[in-house]
Structures are given as C-alpha cells and as structure tokens.
Design a protein around this motif. Structure first.
Motif, PDB file in Angstrom:
ATOM      1  N   ALA A 190       3.713  10.637  -3.640  1.00 54.09           N
ATOM      2  CA  ALA A 190       3.149   9.305  -3.421  1.00 54.09           C
ATOM      3  C   ALA A 190       1.638   9.434  -3.405  1.00 54.09           C
ATOM      4  O   ALA A 190       1.097  10.386  -2.862  1.00 54.09           O
ATOM      5  N   HIS A 212      -2.314   7.125  -3.325  1.00 54.04           N
ATOM      6  CA  HIS A 212      -2.922   5.812  -3.119  1.00 54.04           C
ATOM      7  C   HIS A 212      -4.243   5.708  -3.881  1.00 54.04           C
ATOM      8  O   HIS A 212      -5.148   4.992  -3.490  1.00 54.04           O
ATOM      9  N   LEU A 261       0.150   4.498   2.067  1.00 52.94           N
ATOM     10  CA  LEU A 261       0.219   4.521   0.619  1.00 52.94           C
ATOM     11  C   LEU A 261       0.513   5.931   0.112  1.00 52.94           C
ATOM     12  O   LEU A 261       0.877   6.120  -1.046  1.00 52.94           O
ATOM     13  N   ASP A 262       0.364   6.898   0.989  1.00 49.97           N
ATOM     14  CA  ASP A 262       0.629   8.300   0.655  1.00 49.97           C
ATOM     15  C   ASP A 262       1.406   8.915   1.825  1.00 49.97           C
ATOM     16  O   ASP A 262       0.911   9.803   2.518  1.00 49.97           O
ATOM     17  N   MET A 265       5.340  -0.327   1.229  1.00 47.70           N
ATOM     18  CA  MET A 265       5.091   1.107   1.352  1.00 47.70           C
ATOM     19  C   MET A 265       6.384   1.903   1.511  1.00 47.70           C
ATOM     20  O   MET A 265       6.408   3.111   1.299  1.00 47.70           O
ATOM     21  N   ARG A 312       6.621   3.702  -9.616  1.00 45.31           N
ATOM     22  CA  ARG A 312       5.455   3.240  -8.864  1.00 45.31           C
ATOM     23  C   ARG A 312       5.458   1.721  -8.765  1.00 45.31           C
ATOM     24  O   ARG A 312       6.043   1.025  -9.601  1.00 45.31           O
ATOM     25  N   ALA A 348      -0.014  -1.424  -4.879  1.00 46.45           N
ATOM     26  CA  ALA A 348      -0.194  -1.597  -3.446  1.00 46.45           C
ATOM     27  C   ALA A 348      -1.103  -2.789  -3.178  1.00 46.45           C
ATOM     28  O   ALA A 348      -2.152  -2.942  -3.824  1.00 46.45           O
ATOM     29  N   ILE A 374       1.802   2.908  -4.992  1.00 49.69           N
ATOM     30  CA  ILE A 374       2.725   3.638  -4.131  1.00 49.69           C
ATOM     31  C   ILE A 374       3.771   4.230  -5.058  1.00 49.69           C
ATOM     32  O   ILE A 374       4.406   3.504  -5.829  1.00 49.69           O
TER      33      ILE A 374
END
Length: 503
Positions: A3, A5, A119-120, A158, A199, A202, A213
């Motif tokens: 993941a 961002h 986001l990660d 997320m 994906r 975000a 994300i």
C-alpha cells in the motif's frame, strides 16, 4: 510495498474487461443487507444464502472483529476453522500467534490494539484485514452452494483494497458498496482477478497531488496466491443520475445497482440541495432524492430496491417497477441470527412490541457528514447524556479523514476525536458538534465493545431503517422473535414462488 500513499504508476494490466465472471451466478430476489459492524455476520449470511437468496457479510472493521473474537477465545473454533483454509498458512498463523488467547482474556482486560488504517497501512494491519475478511466470507459460504456477498463503505476507503482482496480469496460472489461514488471498484476487482496490484484514489482534504491506496496480492501472498474469480459488483446508489453516470463508461460500470431510498438504515445520502430539517431534527427529503425507476429500468442493468421494501407488498411493488428484487436490512438485523447481542436485540424487540421504537435520521452523528439512522434506546449512545459521559476519543479510527499538512505530509483526523486535537489538525469546531464515535458503538452492538483501563465500558449505538412496517407484522406473528428464514418466507408471500434467474 502493498500500500502506498504517493503518486503511483500501476503496471500495464492485461485487457481487464475480459476477466470473466463466475458462470451461472444466480440473481436473488432478496438481498440481506450488509449491516456493519458484523450485525450481518457469517451466521446470518450463511442461512440466507443457503435458502437461495443473497446473504451479505459486512466488510467493515473485520480486522477488529477477528482480533477481538480471537482474544475472547474464539468460542466454537469457527474463525480458527476458517483460517485453517486460508491460502497462506504462515499469514494465518501470524494472526493467531498475536491475537488468539486460549480460554479468552479476563473480563476486565482491555482488547489489544490493532494497527490503524492509513493510506499506507502497516503490513501487520493489511494481513489482519485480509485474513479477517477471508474468514467471514469463508464461514458464510461453508456448507452450501448459495451465493454470498460482502458490503463495504466508500467512506472507509482505507480499508477497501485489503477487505476485498480477503473476500476474493474466499471466492466471494458479490461486492456491494455505497456511502459515496464507488467508481473505481470495478477496476480494483478486475486487477485482483488478474493477479495485479489493485488501487483506488485516496480522498485527502486539501491534497495538492493525487494519492492512492493499494494492495498487492503477490506481495502479500507470494507463491500462496491462488487464482481469483472476479465477483459481481453492485453499486448502492440513491438516484438514477448516478446510475446513468456509472453505466456510461465500461471502466467504471457495475454489474447492477441497489437503489437505496432515504428510509434505509445506516448511512444515507444527504438531501440534494440545501439541508433542511424537520421538527425532530431529521433531514427533509423530496422527490429530487428519489430515483426514477423507469429510467433505472431503461439503463438495462439489474437493480434491487432498498429502503422501505420490507413487506410482501413492497417486494411486489419493486418487481412490478422492473427491479430484480429488494435489499432488506431491518428484518434481518432484528432476526435471531444477526450479530446483535441478545441484550440489544431484546431491547429493540421490546420497544417494537410496545410500538415505541423510534429511529432518528441524525444529520450530525456520523463523522462522515452523511446522515446516520440511530435507534433511540435508553442507556445507549443515542441519548445525549449517555454519550456525553463517554470519554471523547478516537482509537479504532475507521472513519478518520486523511488531510494534507502544511509540509505536504498526510495526517488523519476524525470529527469525533477530542475537539482540541481536531482543531490542532486544521478542523473546525463546528464540524465536531454532535458527532459520535460510531466505530466503538457498533463494536459494542455485537458484544465486542472495549473495556478501558479506567473502568469505562463502551455502550451500544444501534442503527436500523426507519420503515418498521415489516418488523411490526413479524413481531405479531413471532412474539418471541423471528429467524432469517421466517423473514424470507414473509417477504415472499406475495410471490407465486421463489423467483431466481440466471445472470
């Protein structure tokens, strides 16, 4: 990494529009609503699916659910049975090693925290989400040949890639998503089915660049990654204009729609135009907020009606308007198989029996800014005095909003967190007024509320739909409560037979 961002250039995919659906998938008359958190759990979904309709599990906060069930000892061994079938034994074992407690934790011991969504999201958090959603879908599909769906919220974006990857590893048949515009979900599902990185964009408040994300099936599972089937995707929408927009482009086109009217439970779309409230403080909806069903039928994709379609006459009305069937939540939320605790269900049933059950469409409760249906029950967070006695905090954080800081980094804030913290992160005090912690309240609804070190126990916050006509009829027929099968039988009374067709 699984993941990211930052700006992201995906690999060149094969022709993803050719990834096949599972052949011969049945189109059910009744979709059992995907009520979170785990109110529409695997037991309920399994029974509905085995009866020939679409049982749906909630994909919201399944990382928290499985971690807490395991900490409580996993009574019956159900999640451990599911994890024994997870394609990556090492990943499943890491989850068990970290969270499973033989015999369960002590009653006064708080649940262990889990990695927060970002986001990660940390690798351990991604694995927990994948495993949790896999287990829920696997259990719902166990022992029958029916179809099973999973429901996620666009507002909890997320969590979406890892939740849907986990569900697809369990061969989920349908994905349903609303509470926003789920335009990127078809591509996400196609990517996973092709064994590629999936994906979604975000939403970052004040963001100066586009961020994503992502989840990478190969990175997460390696050689253990099986071939994945693409599930059908049903977009939950409220107006025909959104359906037409999603249908126009093959890249974002769903396989069908759930047309959700304002009385539906949980989050609902706000009224179009300026927000106006009635005397009870609920948003006022108008004809502008209703879908034109003739235009829905003309689009040519299957659709189901939701929100005040919980009686046999309403089911027949939906079919006559061109719908394949209906999505129903409230009747199943109150059924004996739902994930609600006995205490919460009995309180709802008792007030229903007394014709004293009130469901408010609270325009302020949810940190998302979407109106949220709240059952007015004594001793719960629906009461201002009860909620204000709760320490104001945000620790589960599923509804946090990502925002861009002055230095360009991404931060996270929730309008239900302590006000001073929210203001420090650039939020306004107005945005915090009336906001409630849905995450912890919904966990308490299913008996997994946090016990805090200061002695405070999280209280319930129950959501139902506002149309109770079907529930009022069922409580007359079944004074002690009804099963999911009895709810299905009631819904089909106006039909000549159970009506199923092939995709």
């Amino acid at each position: 990494m699984a993941a990211v961002h930052t700006e992201y250039d995906p690999p060149t995919y094969p022709d993803l529009t050719t990834v096949p659906k599972q052949p011969g998938r049945r189109r059910p008359v009744v979709i059992q609503g995907g009520m979170g958190v785990a109110v529409s759990g695997w037991r309920l979904a399994r029974d509905v699916s085995a009866a020939g309709h679409l049982g749906v599990v909630s994909g919201t906060a399944m990382d928290a659910v499985i971690s807490r069930v395991l900490q409580d000892g996993d009574e019956g061994g159900h999640y451990r049975r599911a994890l024994a079938h997870f394609p990556s034994p090492d990943m499943a074992q890491r989850v068990l090693d970290k969270y499973f407690i033989e015999g369960g934790r002590a009653a006064d011991e708080p649940y262990r925290p889990i990695p927060k969504l970002t986001l990660d999201t940390a690798r351990a958090g991604q694995e927990l989400a994948v495993v949790g959603n896999f287990a829920e879908v696997w259990l719902a599909k166990e022992g029958h040949e029916g179809v099973v769906g999973i429901n996620c919220l666009e507002k909890v974006q997320m969590a979406t890639p890892t939740a849907l990857l986990g569900a697809m590893l369990a061969d989920v048949d349908y994905v349903l998503m609303g509470a926003g515009i789920p335009r990127e979900i078809p591509a996400l599902l196609r990517a996973f089915a092709a064994g590629q990185v999936g994906r979604i964009s975000a939403d970052v408040a004040g963001g100066s660049s586009r961020r994503y994300i992502c989840a990478d099936p190969v990175d997460l599972l390696g050689d253990d990654l099986p071939t994945l089937n693409r599930p059908d995707f049903l977009a939950i929408i409220s107006v025909d204009q959104l359906a037409a927009y999603l249908h126009r482009d093959p890249e974002i086109r769903p396989d069908g729609f759930v047309v959700e009217r304002p009385p539906a439970g949980g989050h609902s779309a706000p009224p179009r135009g300026k927000m106006q409230l009635d005397e009870a403080g609920d948003p006022i909806y108008s004809a502008r907020d209703e879908a034109d069903l003739a235009k829905m039928a003309a689009i040519g994709l299957p659709f189901w009606m939701a929100g005040a379609f919980g009686t046999p006459d309403q089911v027949q009305e939906a079919l006559e308007a061109g719908a394949v069937g209906v999505q129903v939540g409230t009747l199943f939320a109150l059924s004996l198989e739902s994930g609600l605790t006995d205490k919460a269900r009995n309180q709802l049933i008792n007030q229903l029996r007394a014709q004293d059950l009130e469901i408010r469409n609270d325009p302020r409760a949810s940190p998302t800014g979407f109106p949220f249906k709240v059952a007015t029950l004594s001793g719960t967070a629906s009461q201002t005095e009860v909620y204000e006695a709760r320490p104001r905090l945000c620790d589960l954080s599923y509804l946090r909003q990502a925002y861009e800081r002055e230095d360009g980094a991404v931060g996270y804030r929730c309008a239900s967190e302590p006000v001073h913290m929210y203001l420090k992160k650039g939020g306004t005090e107005e945005e915090t007024v009336g906001r409630k912690c849905l995450c912890n309240g919904l966990m308490a609804n299913i008996g997994l509320g946090q016990h805090r070190k200061d002695g405070y126990d999280e209280v319930t916050l129950v959501t139902l739909g506002q149309d109770l006509r079907g529930a009022e009829e069922l409580i007359l027929r079944h004074p002690k409560g009804w099963s999911a099968i009895e709810a299905l039988a009631y819904l089909q009374e106006a039909l000549p037979a159970v009506r199923l067709s092939l995709a």
